[in-house]
Structure formats: structure tokens, C-alpha cells
Design a protein around this motif. Structure first.
Motif, short mmCIF file in Angstrom:
data_model
loop_
_atom_site.label_atom_id
_atom_site.label_comp_id
_atom_site.label_asym_id
_atom_site.label_seq_id
_atom_site.Cartn_x
_atom_site.Cartn_y
_atom_site.Cartn_z
N GLN A 195 -12.32 -4.93 -3.95
CA GLN A 195 -13.51 -4.18 -4.37
C GLN A 195 -14.23 -4.74 -5.59
O GLN A 195 -15.40 -4.46 -5.79
CB GLN A 195 -13.12 -2.72 -4.65
CG GLN A 195 -12.62 -1.98 -3.42
CD GLN A 195 -12.43 -0.49 -3.70
OE1 GLN A 195 -13.16 0.10 -4.47
NE2 GLN A 195 -11.43 0.10 -3.06
N GLY A 224 -0.55 7.74 -5.30
CA GLY A 224 -1.76 6.93 -5.45
C GLY A 224 -1.70 6.08 -6.70
O GLY A 224 -0.63 5.88 -7.28
N TYR A 225 -2.88 5.58 -7.13
CA TYR A 225 -2.96 4.70 -8.30
C TYR A 225 -3.70 5.42 -9.42
O TYR A 225 -4.66 6.16 -9.19
CB TYR A 225 -3.66 3.39 -7.94
CG TYR A 225 -4.84 3.53 -7.01
CD1 TYR A 225 -6.09 3.89 -7.49
CD2 TYR A 225 -4.70 3.33 -5.64
CE1 TYR A 225 -7.18 4.04 -6.64
CE2 TYR A 225 -5.78 3.48 -4.78
CZ TYR A 225 -7.02 3.84 -5.28
OH TYR A 225 -8.08 4.00 -4.44
N SER A 237 0.86 -1.18 0.00
CA SER A 237 0.00 0.00 0.00
C SER A 237 0.90 1.23 0.00
O SER A 237 0.71 2.17 0.77
CB SER A 237 -0.93 0.00 1.21
OG SER A 237 -1.84 1.09 1.08
N TYR A 287 -6.72 -3.67 -4.72
CA TYR A 287 -8.03 -2.99 -4.88
C TYR A 287 -8.99 -3.84 -5.70
O TYR A 287 -10.19 -3.86 -5.44
CB TYR A 287 -7.83 -1.61 -5.51
CG TYR A 287 -6.95 -0.75 -4.63
CD1 TYR A 287 -7.44 -0.21 -3.45
CD2 TYR A 287 -5.61 -0.57 -4.94
CE1 TYR A 287 -6.62 0.52 -2.61
CE2 TYR A 287 -4.78 0.16 -4.11
CZ TYR A 287 -5.29 0.70 -2.94
OH TYR A 287 -4.46 1.40 -2.10
N ASN A 345 0.49 14.11 -4.16
CA ASN A 345 -0.64 13.17 -4.11
C ASN A 345 -0.26 11.80 -4.69
O ASN A 345 -0.54 11.51 -5.84
CB ASN A 345 -1.82 13.71 -4.94
CG ASN A 345 -2.38 14.98 -4.38
OD1 ASN A 345 -2.65 15.07 -3.18
ND2 ASN A 345 -2.53 15.98 -5.23
N ASP A 396 -13.43 2.44 -5.86
CA ASP A 396 -13.80 3.67 -5.13
C ASP A 396 -15.10 4.28 -5.66
O ASP A 396 -15.33 5.48 -5.53
CB ASP A 396 -12.68 4.73 -5.22
CG ASP A 396 -11.37 4.24 -4.65
OD1 ASP A 396 -11.41 3.46 -3.68
OD2 ASP A 396 -10.32 4.62 -5.17
N ARG A 397 -15.95 3.44 -6.25
CA ARG A 397 -17.18 3.93 -6.85
C ARG A 397 -18.28 3.97 -5.81
O ARG A 397 -18.45 3.02 -5.04
CB ARG A 397 -17.56 2.95 -7.96
CG ARG A 397 -18.36 3.55 -9.06
CD ARG A 397 -18.68 2.49 -10.09
NE ARG A 397 -20.09 2.56 -10.38
CZ ARG A 397 -20.71 1.74 -11.20
NH1 ARG A 397 -20.04 0.76 -11.79
NH2 ARG A 397 -21.98 1.88 -11.43
N GLY A 451 -12.76 12.74 -3.15
CA GLY A 451 -11.31 12.66 -3.01
C GLY A 451 -10.70 11.46 -3.72
O GLY A 451 -9.48 11.33 -3.79
N LYS A 452 -11.57 10.56 -4.22
CA LYS A 452 -11.06 9.35 -4.89
C LYS A 452 -11.42 9.36 -6.38
O LYS A 452 -11.33 8.33 -7.05
CB LYS A 452 -11.68 8.11 -4.24
CG LYS A 452 -11.34 7.93 -2.76
CD LYS A 452 -10.03 7.18 -2.60
CE LYS A 452 -9.82 6.73 -1.15
NZ LYS A 452 -8.55 6.03 -0.98
N GLU A 453 -11.85 10.50 -6.88
CA GLU A 453 -12.26 10.57 -8.28
C GLU A 453 -11.06 10.33 -9.19
O GLU A 453 -9.97 10.84 -8.92
CB GLU A 453 -12.85 11.96 -8.60
CG GLU A 453 -14.08 12.33 -7.78
CD GLU A 453 -13.75 13.02 -6.47
OE1 GLU A 453 -12.54 13.06 -6.10
OE2 GLU A 453 -14.68 13.50 -5.80
N TYR A 479 -17.76 8.69 -7.95
CA TYR A 479 -16.71 8.12 -7.10
C TYR A 479 -16.71 8.80 -5.74
O TYR A 479 -17.25 9.90 -5.58
CB TYR A 479 -15.35 8.26 -7.78
CG TYR A 479 -15.23 7.39 -9.01
CD1 TYR A 479 -14.77 6.09 -8.93
CD2 TYR A 479 -15.61 7.88 -10.26
CE1 TYR A 479 -14.69 5.28 -10.05
CE2 TYR A 479 -15.53 7.08 -11.40
CZ TYR A 479 -15.06 5.78 -11.29
OH TYR A 479 -14.99 4.99 -12.40
#
Lengths: 167, 466
Positions: free
Chosen positions: B114, B268-269, A136, B110, B266, B27-28, B11-13, B8
Motif C-alpha cells: 500500500q 490485527g495490526y 497474514s 502492508y 479483534n 487502509d486510508r 472497520g479499518k480505522e 480510513y
């Protein structure tokens, strides 16, 4: 803890063995997981029991237990904590997190080494070890407490984190 | 089909530069891992379509798509499937490699948590295409919730007739099971994974002869594919291989998930078309730039095993292009031409606050911990690399130690059964090549020519005693 496999556990074990119709030996890891989940660690008696159950020599089970970092041969604390040590988390402060967790749980890690990675608090309530990359990396530092996963665990949040695990 | 627009979590858009296929449902809002939710969103339609196709045609679509494995090696997935010997009469197996453990990589988690049915659908299609009636999803031990979620998804798929006997009336039988690892990085190596699945220590097998497509699990033909790769199969069937291949760039087709960590605002993926964004855009556009006041120093572009790139490098390619680090398109071939690899998509950004001695030491500790110990150069070498870089960080190293470190790395590469040898030596080799002066600067010149290592002294004493 005495090693006695309950009928309930054995039922789960027998079901898992059916997942491997070609070779029962394939069930070594899943059986060890079920046993470690129940007994918290893998005792010598468990090694012999799994070997007998799967028709293997005990060494064929012991070599698995000793190889994989996910299997423990000693009892951990009531809550076992794993802190990610690898690069991205280290850059995000995982060594500082480890120090803060040790201070908060009164764990002395000075004797930890490759063969004894787990350190247990004197009261047996917590144990801790460094784990390699917990995947992560964008949200470090990360740690696991038992099966729960925690991201962005700033040292200032250690008290808050441990409060979720009352001893 | 649902008409409502996809939204989404705040903050996860997805970023506007993303192109989401695999991560469409991550993250939907309102999306859950249940089979009902998956079916409401068009799930298992491609599996039903697969059963109307000839098996060879499915493999051909995957070949036409140009999909390259997303686990690290970038090998064409359809070609891999085609390696099963045509004369084979043994059972065929498929294993999904969900052992995600290359430092810097965090994408499969993820999907597993998810959107598990996306993986199952892709995997069942793959099973049908290659004739596998039994498959395993090898999930790393550190994803305990993922194992529970995927097992539940398998049970749901069974109940709805997408697994088991005579799936959807096709006459095809298939069973999938979750198999949990136990914390060893080497299980991500496909032959090590197979040994682990056979209940043994995960010592990788030598190739040849043990190419999994010929001699894999239980010595039968076995296809080992990464989670993300198997998910792509569903989308390839939906779009058609040729249309899919229009995504991305030639020979670097489709989308892939970049995992960015380290010193950006930022991290992230981000799922992007392969090769359609540059490294500079990853940092400045997707990740909001470096932290305030900081300068870029180094980038590990494709998981920790990929060779490090230095911020001021200019890459002169054989085709005449000259690229700065920020110009590099995020694809397989250009990254290889720049001397590193796109690997698993894990991009680790380091700014000028980072000590390169400290960074390589962190990685050397990882590889020393994870070497399986089967091959002497790797077992011994990875530990020595750790010990030497420990000394450099501690300030007790001689400048000669950097040369010794390089020499140890050079004696591992190419001399081991599996690619772990390269994985552990490439970081050290590249950090010394790109940042050797900094590493030497962290050594003590007054120790030059002296035996400084405690362990070296012990070894010498042992020789004398004999």
C-alpha cells in the motif's frame, strides 16, 4: 511440456541479468522464477539452460532448485493452492481448510511428505500443498491460489473460493 | 499540502491508542501506491532534505533517534550503519529484508502493497547516508503482488529522478532492484539472505568474520535492514533524531507495529509508541479482549521464536518491579527482562481451549521444515523435536520423551552458525519449562522406560545389523 525458451522470455531474462552487474550468478533465483512462471515447474533441461546462460555448472542451479520450497520439479495442477499451516492459521482452522479443499478438489494428500509436498488431483486441474507462515496471521486461515491471496477462508467458503478458478 | 482530513476504510480505522507514523497511509480512503499520491502527501521531501545534509549527520540523526531494528533482533540501526569500516574502499550495498516470515508477523506486507514509496524514500536516504549506489529489496516469494507493486514504484521513482544517475542534481547515483526469494524462512537471517542474493543456497555465514557491514554481499560492506526500520528513517529525518526519540520510552524509542493473532476478538495490526501500552491493554483495549467465556493461557510475545509466557506468571525484575503478564509494557528491554523477547512484534495469544502439546508441535513442524541443514545440531535436532512432539500429540509418547525433547533442544542452542538454533530451541525449552506437566500429561505413563519410537527401533535395529 517441451522446454523451449521463446525470444520474448529470453528478452525478459536478459533484462533481469542486468540487475546484477557484479555477479551473474545472483540471477539464478530470478531466472528460475521466470521459467517456472512460464513452464509451471523446473525441468532438468531448464536447469541446464539456466546454467549455460549464466556460465555456471548445472549443479549450482540444481542445488538451488532442490533447496527452496518455492521451486517445483514436477508439474502442479492448473491452479496451484497453498494453505498456510503455521500456528496462527492452524489455530484459525487451516487444517480443516486443507481437508475441505482436498475434498472439494478430489485431491489425495496421503502420499505427501517433505520431499513431495505437492499433491495433484487426478484430472490435473488442481494441486495443493501446505506452506509455512504466509504472513497474514491475524486474518487466518489464509491460502494462496496461484498468485492470489485469500484471507479468513472459512471451510464454508471453499466452494465460493474455487468457483473463482474455473477449470 | 492537502488540507483534507485523513479518513480510513470502514472497520479499518486506527485505534485511539495507536500512534501512526509508518502505517499512516495504510487502509486510508483515496490513498494508492502511485508516486503521484505519495508526493501529494509530502513524499520525497525528506530525500531532498537528505541531499542538503552531510552523510555522517544523517547516520547521527538515526543514532540519536535510538531506532532499534524492527526485524527481530532489536539492534540499533544507526550503530549498524556505523559498522562500515571507515577505511573501506569497496562498494557498499544496502539490502532491504522484506522476507517477512517469522510466524505471527504481518506488517511489512502492508507497507509493500500500500505504501511502497515510503520504503523507497527511507531506503534511498539510507543508501545516500552510507554511500551505497546499489541496493536490493529481498521480497519473499509468497508476496508476488508486492514484488510487482514495488517494481512499479522503482520505475516511477526513476522517471521522477529519485533513482538513477545524479539524483535530484545531488551528484549521487543509486539503483534499486527487487529480488524475490523462494519460500525459505532462513533467508530472513541476514547472511543467509546475502547467500541467497548471490544465487546460492541460503546457508548462513559464520560471524566473525562475516559481519555484513564488513564482509557482506560479494564480500563488500552491506547493510541489511528490515522494511519497517527503513521506513522509520524517513520519519527520523522529518522529526529530527532527538524529537523522534521522545516517542516511546527511553532506549525503546519510536513507534512499532504490533501484529496480534490468535484467540482475541479483534486480531490485527496496531502501530503504537514502544513501551506505552501493556500486554493487558493490547489484549483488552486494542483487540477487544479474549473470546467470550475464555481465559488466557499463554502468549508468544514477539514472533514464534520468542519464549512463551504463561498467563499466571509473575515476573520479578532486577529493578524491583513485579509484573504480571498483563502489566508487561510492549518494549524491547522489559520483554527481555521477563525472559522472552519483543522480536518482530508478532504477538500470538492462546486461551484455555488450546493444547500446549499441539501448539509446540505445530512450531516444531515449522522449524524442522525450515532448518537449512547446514549445522548438524539444528538439522538433526529440529527434526527430532518434531518427531517427539508428533508422538506426544498422537498419544504414543512416553513421559521420558519430554525429557528427551528438552535435552535435544538444549543441544541445539548456542551450537549453530546462526540464530536459527536459538529460534528453534527456545520455543521447546520454554514450553517445557512453563507447561511441562501438561506435555507429560499427554504422554502414556505405561510406556515409561520403553523404546516407543518406531524410528528409535529402526535405529536400534540398524546398530544390531552392523
Amino acid at each position: 511440456m517441451a522446454f523451449e525458451v521463446s525470444s520474448e522470455l529470453e528478452k525478459k531474462i536478459d533484462e533481469v541479468i542486468t540487475h546484477y552487474p557484479v555477479s551473474k550468478r545472483s540471477a539464478v533465483l530470478p531466472l528460475l522464477h521466470l521459467i517456472q512462471h512460464e513452464f509451471r515447474y523446473i525441468q532438468d533441461e531448464a536447469v541446464n539452460w539456466v546454467a549455460a546462460k549464466l556460465g555456471l555448472e548445472p549443479i549450482q542451479v540444481l542445488e538451488v532448485v532442490t533447496f527452496y520450497p518455492g521451486f517445483r520439479q514436477n508439474a502442479p495442477g492448473k491452479y496451484h493452492i497453498r494453505v498456510c499451516r503455521t500456528l496462527s492459521c492452524a489455530m484459525a482452522g487451516s487444517y480443516e481448510l486443507m481437508d475441505a479443499l482436498c475434498a472439494a478438489t478430489k485431491i489425495d494428500r496421503s502420499h505427501a511428505d517433505h520431499h513431495h509436498p505437492i499433491s495433484v488431483s487426478a484430472d490435473g486441474k488442481y494441486s495443493i500443498e501446505f506452506a509455512e507462515c504466509l504472513a497474514s496471521c491475524g486474518f487466518g486461515p489464509v491460502c494462496m491460489v496461484e498468485d492470489d491471496f485469500h484471507e479468513k477462508v472459512d471451510v464454508s467458503k471453499v466452494g465460493e473460493l474455487l468457483a473463482k478458478y474455473p477449470v | 499540502m492537502m488540507a483534507s482530513a485523513i479518513t480510513y476504510l470502514p472497520g479499518k480505522e486506527p485505534h485511539v491508542r495507536e500512534h501512526r507514523l509508518i502505517f499512516k497511509n495504510i487502509d486510508r480512503v483515496g490513498y494508492d501506491p502511485s508516486i503521484e499520491c505519495y508526493e501529494q502527501n509530502g513524499g520525497y521531501v525528506q530525500l531532498k532534505k537528505a541531499f542538503t545534509m552531510a552523510r555522517a549527520d544523517i547516520t547521527n540523526e538515526v543514532k540519536k533517534s535510538g531506532l532499534r531494528g524492527r526485524g527481530g533482533a532489536g539492534f540499533p540501526t544507526g550503530v549498524k550503519w556505523g559498522f562500515i569500516p571507515p577505511t573501506n574502499t569497496k562498494p557498499v550495498y544496502i539490502i532491504c529484508n522484506a522476507d517477512e516470515s517469522e510466524p505471527g508477523t504481518f506488517k511489512d506486507r502492508y507497507i509493500l502493497h500500500q505504501d511502497p514509496h515510503q520504503l523507497l524514500e527511507g531506503m534511498i536516504i539510507a543508501c545516500f547516508a552510507v554511500g551505497a549506489k546499489l541496493g536490493y529489496i529481498y521480497i519473499r516469494e509468497e508476496f508476488p503482488m508486492a514484488a510487482i507493486i514495488v517494481e512499479k514504484a522503482i520505475a516511477e521513482a526513476h522517471a521522477k529522478g529519485y533513482l538513477g544517475k545524479n539524483i535530484q542534481g545531488s551528484g549521487f547515483d543509486c539503483e534499486l532492484y527487487v529480488h524475490r526469494g523462494a519460500g525459505a524462512y532462513i533467508c530472513g537471517e541476514e547472511t543467509g539472505l546475502i547467500e541467497s542474493l548471490e544465487g546460492k543456497r541460503p546457508y548462513p555465514r559464520i560471524k566473525p568474520p562475516y559481519f555484513p557491514a564488513a564482509l557482506g554481499l560479494y564480500m563488500c560492506p552491506t547493510i541489511v535492514n528490515n522494511v519497517e526500520s527503513l521506513c522509520h528513517v524517513k520519519h527520523i529525518l522529518e522529526m529530527g533524531g532527538e524529537t523522534y526519540a521522545k516517542l516511546g520510552t527511553p532506549n525503546n524509542t519510536g513507534t512499532r507495529i504490533l501484529c496480534v493473532s490468535g484467540d482475541v476478538v479483534n486480531p490485527g495490526y496496531f502501530e503504537v509508541e514502544v513501551g506505552k501500552v501493556t500486554m493487558g491493554e493490547v489484549i483488552d483495549v486494542l483487540c477487544g479482549g479474549l473470546k467470550p467465556g475464555r481465559k488466557l493461557k499463554a502468549i508468544i510475545p514477539g514472533g514464534s521464536s520468542a519464549k512463551v509466557l504463561r498467563a499466571d506468571e509473575v515476573f520479578k525484575l532486577k529493578d524491583g518491579r513485579e509484573l504480571t503478564i498483563m502489566d508487561i509494557p510492549m518494549d524491547f528491554d522489559t520483554m527481555a527482562a521477563c525472559g522472552s523477547m519483543a522480536g518482530s512484534g508478532g504477538v500470538i495469544i492462546m486461551d484455555d481451549s488450546r493444547s500446549m502439546s499441539w501448539v509446540i508441535n505445530n512450531l516444531n513442524n515449522f522449524y524442522a521444515h525450515e532448518s537449512c541443514g547446514q549445522c548438524t545440531p539444528c538439522r538433526e535436532g529440529s527434526l527430532w523435536m518434531k518427531k517427539i512432539s508428533d508422538r506426544i500429540v498422537a498419544g504414543t509418547a512416553s513421559p521420558d520423551d519430554v525429557d528427551t525433547l528438552e535435552s535435544v533442544a538444549n543441544q541445539i542452542e548456542g551450537k549453530t552458525i546462526c540464530a536459527f538454533g536459538e529460534a528453534c530451541s527456545w520455543p521447546t525449552q520454554s514450553f517445557i519449562k512453563k507447561f511441562g506437566d501438561e506435555l507429560k500429561g499427554d504422554c502414556k505413563p505405561e510406556l515409561a522406560g520403553k523404546v516407543v519410537a518406531e524410528e528409535g527401533a529402526i535405529a536400534a535395529a540398524g546398530l544390531v545389523a552392523v
